[in-house]
Design a protein around this motif. Sequence first.
Motif, PDB file in Angstrom:
ATOM      1  N   TYR A 104       0.811  -1.217   0.000  1.00 33.19           N
ATOM      2  CA  TYR A 104       0.000   0.000   0.000  1.00 33.19           C
ATOM      3  C   TYR A 104       0.844   1.266   0.000  1.00 33.19           C
ATOM      4  N   LEU A 105       2.107   1.144   0.371  1.00 34.01           N
ATOM      5  CA  LEU A 105       3.030   2.278   0.275  1.00 34.01           C
ATOM      6  C   LEU A 105       3.956   2.133  -0.929  1.00 34.01           C
ATOM      7  N   THR A 106       4.647   1.015  -1.021  1.00 27.64           N
ATOM      8  CA  THR A 106       5.707   0.893  -2.024  1.00 27.64           C
ATOM      9  C   THR A 106       5.169   0.888  -3.452  1.00 27.64           C
ATOM     10  N   ASN A 107       4.019   0.251  -3.685  1.00 30.74           N
ATOM     11  CA  ASN A 107       3.468   0.246  -5.046  1.00 30.74           C
ATOM     12  C   ASN A 107       3.096   1.651  -5.499  1.00 30.74           C
ATOM     13  N   ASN A 108       2.517   2.413  -4.577  1.00 31.47           N
ATOM     14  CA  ASN A 108       2.186   3.803  -4.905  1.00 31.47           C
ATOM     15  C   ASN A 108       3.446   4.632  -5.123  1.00 31.47           C
ATOM     16  N   TRP A 109       4.359   4.551  -4.195  1.00 31.77           N
ATOM     17  CA  TRP A 109       5.598   5.329  -4.218  1.00 31.77           C
ATOM     18  C   TRP A 109       6.376   5.074  -5.502  1.00 31.77           C
ATOM     19  N   ASN A 110       6.565   3.798  -5.824  1.00 33.98           N
ATOM     20  CA  ASN A 110       7.349   3.454  -7.006  1.00 33.98           C
ATOM     21  C   ASN A 110       6.664   3.889  -8.295  1.00 33.98           C
ATOM     22  N   ALA A 111       5.338   3.734  -8.354  1.00 36.70           N
ATOM     23  CA  ALA A 111       4.613   4.122  -9.569  1.00 36.70           C
ATOM     24  C   ALA A 111       4.790   5.602  -9.863  1.00 36.70           C
ATOM     25  N   ARG A 112       4.705   6.419  -8.825  1.00 36.36           N
ATOM     26  CA  ARG A 112       4.826   7.864  -9.034  1.00 36.36           C
ATOM     27  C   ARG A 112       6.266   8.237  -9.420  1.00 36.36           C
ATOM     28  N   ILE A 148       3.826  17.640 -15.025  1.00 38.13           N
ATOM     29  CA  ILE A 148       3.458  16.289 -14.601  1.00 38.13           C
ATOM     30  C   ILE A 148       4.351  15.828 -13.459  1.00 38.13           C
ATOM     31  N   LYS A 149       5.630  16.142 -13.532  1.00 40.60           N
ATOM     32  CA  LYS A 149       6.549  15.778 -12.447  1.00 40.60           C
ATOM     33  C   LYS A 149       6.084  16.382 -11.125  1.00 40.60           C
ATOM     34  N   ALA A 150       5.680  17.639 -11.129  1.00 35.78           N
ATOM     35  CA  ALA A 150       5.203  18.288  -9.909  1.00 35.78           C
ATOM     36  C   ALA A 150       3.972  17.579  -9.360  1.00 35.78           C
ATOM     37  N   HIS A 151       3.061  17.203 -10.244  1.00 34.55           N
ATOM     38  CA  HIS A 151       1.849  16.511  -9.808  1.00 34.55           C
ATOM     39  C   HIS A 151       2.186  15.173  -9.167  1.00 34.55           C
ATOM     40  N   GLN A 152       3.077  14.425  -9.779  1.00 27.43           N
ATOM     41  CA  GLN A 152       3.419  13.104  -9.246  1.00 27.43           C
ATOM     42  C   GLN A 152       4.148  13.211  -7.907  1.00 27.43           C
ATOM     43  N   LEU A 153       5.023  14.178  -7.779  1.00 29.67           N
ATOM     44  CA  LEU A 153       5.695  14.393  -6.501  1.00 29.67           C
ATOM     45  C   LEU A 153       4.699  14.770  -5.411  1.00 29.67           C
ATOM     46  N   LEU A 154       3.699  15.564  -5.766  1.00 24.62           N
ATOM     47  CA  LEU A 154       2.699  15.975  -4.786  1.00 24.62           C
ATOM     48  C   LEU A 154       1.913  14.772  -4.274  1.00 24.62           C
ATOM     49  N   GLY A 164       8.347  13.640   4.324  1.00 24.27           N
ATOM     50  CA  GLY A 164       8.946  14.250   3.151  1.00 24.27           C
ATOM     51  C   GLY A 164       9.139  13.328   1.963  1.00 24.27           C
ATOM     52  N   ILE A 165       9.754  13.888   0.923  1.00 15.17           N
ATOM     53  CA  ILE A 165      10.053  13.176  -0.318  1.00 15.17           C
ATOM     54  C   ILE A 165      11.427  13.605  -0.813  1.00 15.17           C
ATOM     55  N   ARG A 166      11.927  12.865  -1.768  1.00 11.95           N
ATOM     56  CA  ARG A 166      13.137  13.275  -2.474  1.00 11.95           C
ATOM     57  C   ARG A 166      12.735  14.066  -3.710  1.00 11.95           C
ATOM     58  N   LEU A 167      13.343  15.206  -3.911  1.00 11.84           N
ATOM     59  CA  LEU A 167      13.099  16.008  -5.106  1.00 11.84           C
ATOM     60  C   LEU A 167      14.131  15.739  -6.179  1.00 11.84           C
TER      61      LEU A 167
END
Length: 438
Positions: A104-112, A148-154, A164-167
């Motif tokens: 539920y975390l990794t599949n979402n994270w990796n897809a984005r 699109i990159k901004a949307h996916q990071l959001l 947080g996230i990695r930019l």
Amino acid sequence: MKKIVILYIVSFFCGVALLTSCKKEIGNLNNPVIEDYLNNATKPQLDNLVIGTESGMRNNMELYLEVVGVIGREMYRFSGSDPRYVTDLLGQGTEKVLDNNAFYLTNNWNARYRVVKNCNLIIQATNTTNADIPAATKKGYLGFAKTIKAHQLLLNLNLTYTNGIRLQVEDPDNPGAFLGYPESLTAIASLLDEAKTDLTGATIGFALSTGFDGFKDAAGLIKFNRALAARVAVYRQQWAAALTALNESFFDLNGSFNLGVHMVYSTGPNDQLNAAYFPKNRGGEVRVAHPSYVTDILPGDDRIGKATVRTSTASSSDGSLSSNRDVWVYTSSTAPVPVIRNEELILIYAEAKINLTQIPDGIVALNRIRTGHNLPVYAGGITVAALTAEMLYQRRYSLFFEGHRWVDMRRYDRLNQLPIDRAGDDVWDKFPKPLTEN
């Protein structure tokens, strides 16, 4: 980031129903490599990356909607094959924590981040491509990719919040540090501003799907970009900036609620169906509305149609949770999923006006939503507190199962107002960093 397998969503989407045509001069279709795109990339190669980027946005979107919907108590996901939808995500048990290596975390994270990788590849390829491509055309690729990159990071930031996230992930072997929540939002807003600058005066020489109908030229993409910027601005509590962005977007107080940019699906060969669609009255694997969706809705509100009555009540495997209403937002396997649409923009306008204490304008916008859903005009308290509660109500029902409820309640510090259905359950405020990021 080092342990994540990066997939390049590229040329094998040519010919699918997402787009009806694709050129051939794109290098090795079966084993594309970065060098094929960074060494004087051709326009067909860049076009191919755009197709893959748009297509990849759809990957695991149903899972994203599910996990934020379950934590935000919009819905339940009953799954005979995986009980974690009603254990982990609902915080069952005093010792339960969210798993930093669960699907539920990794599949979402990796897809984005795969889409982010594609966007970075477009940016790098455009900046190193041959001189035969006009500068204005290059600006179009850059503006699209950064938007699109901004949307996916959001979307990933919505999950991890203050973790947080990695930019900076252009080099997966040497990624940049994690940024905190406000710093990440600032960086995303700056990326959207860069994209707007690129799109200004750009020529859009690539094809986009029907999900971008009305927004396929530079002016349209700027409006889409500014709509996303308005969303980010309210997340940052920058109310005046949100209104400025709305004025440059496709916001239309009296326009269609569904006007906007969508992810589209089809039954075409090798294309995707909308996995957020489940037929009504399905058994086994089901998505049902949280019972509070019905108990809290106002009489006459036509958004009750997003939670249709089942012929039989659905329950979790242990019988502790149940609902007699199906989630009925995406009503076919080819129903589009919004990236952002006008109904959200009207609500952003209302939110900004309320927080700026421009009360009459805020009420006008709220009444546009109310009357558009068969409700009488607002007759409650004329205070910021009362109107904020009304705005959050309207967002709850207008944007149901579109990925907003949990984020909205968190940013207004109201997660404690979400229902707890079993003793010992918790409402999480964020996901941990994925195990691969530690």
